[in-house]
Motif scaffolding. Sequence first.
Motif, mmCIF file in Angstrom:
data_model
loop_
_atom_site.group_PDB
_atom_site.id
_atom_site.type_symbol
_atom_site.label_atom_id
_atom_site.label_comp_id
_atom_site.label_asym_id
_atom_site.label_seq_id
_atom_site.Cartn_x
_atom_site.Cartn_y
_atom_site.Cartn_z
ATOM 1 N N CYS A 36 90.816 53.575 81.494
ATOM 2 C CA CYS A 36 91.128 54.234 80.420
ATOM 3 C C CYS A 36 90.378 54.485 79.158
ATOM 4 C CB CYS A 36 92.661 54.123 79.633
ATOM 5 S SG CYS A 36 93.135 54.938 78.335
ATOM 6 N N GLU A 37 89.681 55.392 78.776
ATOM 7 C CA GLU A 37 88.155 55.702 77.741
ATOM 8 C C GLU A 37 88.778 55.784 76.164
ATOM 9 O OE1 GLU A 37 84.760 56.841 79.742
ATOM 10 O OE2 GLU A 37 85.330 55.414 81.186
ATOM 11 N N PHE A 38 88.008 55.791 75.551
ATOM 12 C CA PHE A 38 88.179 55.921 74.419
ATOM 13 C C PHE A 38 87.005 56.537 73.484
ATOM 14 C CE2 PHE A 38 88.681 55.381 69.466
ATOM 15 C CZ PHE A 38 89.526 57.200 69.354
ATOM 16 N N ASP A 39 86.582 56.930 73.482
ATOM 17 C CA ASP A 39 84.924 57.154 72.677
ATOM 18 C C ASP A 39 84.659 57.853 71.295
ATOM 19 O OD1 ASP A 39 83.534 55.967 74.816
ATOM 20 O OD2 ASP A 39 84.105 57.973 76.157
ATOM 21 N N LEU A 40 84.567 57.276 70.410
ATOM 22 C CA LEU A 40 84.117 57.670 68.900
ATOM 23 C C LEU A 40 82.546 58.128 68.677
ATOM 24 C CD1 LEU A 40 85.463 58.696 66.526
ATOM 25 C CD2 LEU A 40 85.729 56.144 65.673
ATOM 26 N N ASN A 41 82.051 58.777 67.910
ATOM 27 C CA ASN A 41 81.178 59.064 67.657
ATOM 28 C C ASN A 41 80.812 59.777 66.567
ATOM 29 O OD1 ASN A 41 79.960 58.877 70.937
ATOM 30 N ND2 ASN A 41 81.297 60.256 70.941
ATOM 31 N N THR A 42 79.570 59.444 65.863
ATOM 32 C CA THR A 42 79.146 59.754 64.576
ATOM 33 C C THR A 42 78.596 60.955 64.410
ATOM 34 O OG1 THR A 42 79.979 58.838 63.517
ATOM 35 C CG2 THR A 42 78.855 59.600 61.919
ATOM 36 N N ASN A 43 77.967 61.918 64.368
ATOM 37 C CA ASN A 43 76.980 62.986 64.408
ATOM 38 C C ASN A 43 75.495 62.599 62.678
ATOM 39 O OD1 ASN A 43 77.411 64.300 66.127
ATOM 40 N ND2 ASN A 43 79.380 65.303 65.505
ATOM 41 N N PHE A 44 74.771 62.461 62.987
ATOM 42 C CA PHE A 44 74.283 62.206 61.609
ATOM 43 C C PHE A 44 72.927 63.523 61.874
ATOM 44 C CE2 PHE A 44 75.478 58.349 63.218
ATOM 45 C CZ PHE A 44 74.702 57.732 62.053
ATOM 46 N N ILE A 45 72.671 63.338 60.105
ATOM 47 C CA ILE A 45 71.964 64.477 59.531
ATOM 48 C C ILE A 45 70.766 63.721 58.951
ATOM 49 C CG2 ILE A 45 73.283 67.404 59.455
ATOM 50 C CD1 ILE A 45 72.659 67.001 56.212
ATOM 51 N N GLN A 46 69.199 64.427 59.466
ATOM 52 C CA GLN A 46 68.226 64.043 59.020
ATOM 53 C C GLN A 46 67.328 64.280 57.262
ATOM 54 O OE1 GLN A 46 64.796 63.617 61.430
ATOM 55 N NE2 GLN A 46 63.367 62.988 59.869
ATOM 56 N N ILE A 47 67.833 63.502 56.468
ATOM 57 C CA ILE A 47 67.883 64.106 55.275
ATOM 58 C C ILE A 47 66.922 63.702 54.332
ATOM 59 C CG2 ILE A 47 70.300 63.430 54.690
ATOM 60 C CD1 ILE A 47 69.743 61.186 53.511
ATOM 61 N N CYS A 48 65.715 63.040 54.540
ATOM 62 C CA CYS A 48 64.356 63.061 55.229
ATOM 63 C C CYS A 48 62.835 62.244 55.370
ATOM 64 C CB CYS A 48 64.251 61.635 54.046
ATOM 65 S SG CYS A 48 62.619 61.037 52.948
ATOM 66 N N ALA A 49 62.323 63.337 55.509
ATOM 67 C CA ALA A 49 61.182 63.884 56.199
ATOM 68 C C ALA A 49 60.514 61.946 56.485
ATOM 69 C CB ALA A 49 60.474 64.762 55.715
ATOM 70 N N PRO A 50 59.959 61.442 57.776
ATOM 71 C CA PRO A 50 59.466 60.345 58.337
ATOM 72 C C PRO A 50 58.293 60.124 57.280
ATOM 73 C CG PRO A 50 59.667 61.716 60.096
ATOM 74 C CD PRO A 50 60.664 62.518 58.938
ATOM 75 N N HIS A 51 57.452 61.106 56.382
ATOM 76 C CA HIS A 51 56.097 61.183 55.992
ATOM 77 C C HIS A 51 56.526 60.895 54.658
ATOM 78 C CE1 HIS A 51 57.341 65.631 55.956
ATOM 79 N NE2 HIS A 51 57.153 65.246 54.095
ATOM 80 N N GLY A 52 57.596 60.887 54.067
ATOM 81 C CA GLY A 52 58.004 60.743 52.788
ATOM 82 C C GLY A 52 58.827 59.290 52.022
ATOM 83 N N GLN A 53 59.042 58.416 53.504
ATOM 84 C CA GLN A 53 59.405 56.981 52.562
ATOM 85 C C GLN A 53 59.102 56.290 53.974
ATOM 86 O OE1 GLN A 53 62.230 56.343 50.303
ATOM 87 N NE2 GLN A 53 61.681 58.627 49.887
ATOM 88 N N GLY A 54 57.388 56.269 54.176
ATOM 89 C CA GLY A 54 56.764 55.002 54.260
ATOM 90 C C GLY A 54 57.102 55.400 56.062
ATOM 91 N N GLY A 55 57.513 56.519 56.952
ATOM 92 C CA GLY A 55 57.157 57.228 57.933
ATOM 93 C C GLY A 55 58.687 56.492 58.323
ATOM 94 N N TRP A 56 59.809 56.175 57.780
ATOM 95 C CA TRP A 56 60.994 55.553 58.388
ATOM 96 C C TRP A 56 62.017 57.772 58.059
ATOM 97 C CZ3 TRP A 56 61.698 51.826 61.277
ATOM 98 C CH2 TRP A 56 60.790 50.404 61.032
#
Length: 126
Positions: free
Chosen positions: A27-47
Amino acid sequence: MLHGEDLIVSMDIPGIGHRFLASSTTCEFDLNTNFIQICAPHGQGGWVHNKPTTNSWNVSAECLVTDNKFTKVLIDAQRNKEKLLLHFHDAELNCQYKGEAYIASLREVGTVGDLAKLSLSFTPAG
């Protein structure tokens, strides 16, 4: 300590009522959360910065075929695209999750001299 037999799948089937997947072997139960990128990597020190958007889940189970009529009901439910009320029980934590779901896949496997097994995968209806 959580054991495999503490995880149980049951469902409410139109015209049949509440049924447990008897002789469940996995028996398996999988719970997943989807994400959107809200800041480009170049705007926050590459993160990259992410924001959670939606959750999704799925349940899968494998059981021994103990009732051919029940197997036919499940096959018909999948073919007819019927929504089932799915219950996922965790006996160790004494909690239950439930939601409407469709049978995404159903597989019945039999080996000569052994009991047949039924594998089911469920996806949420909404």
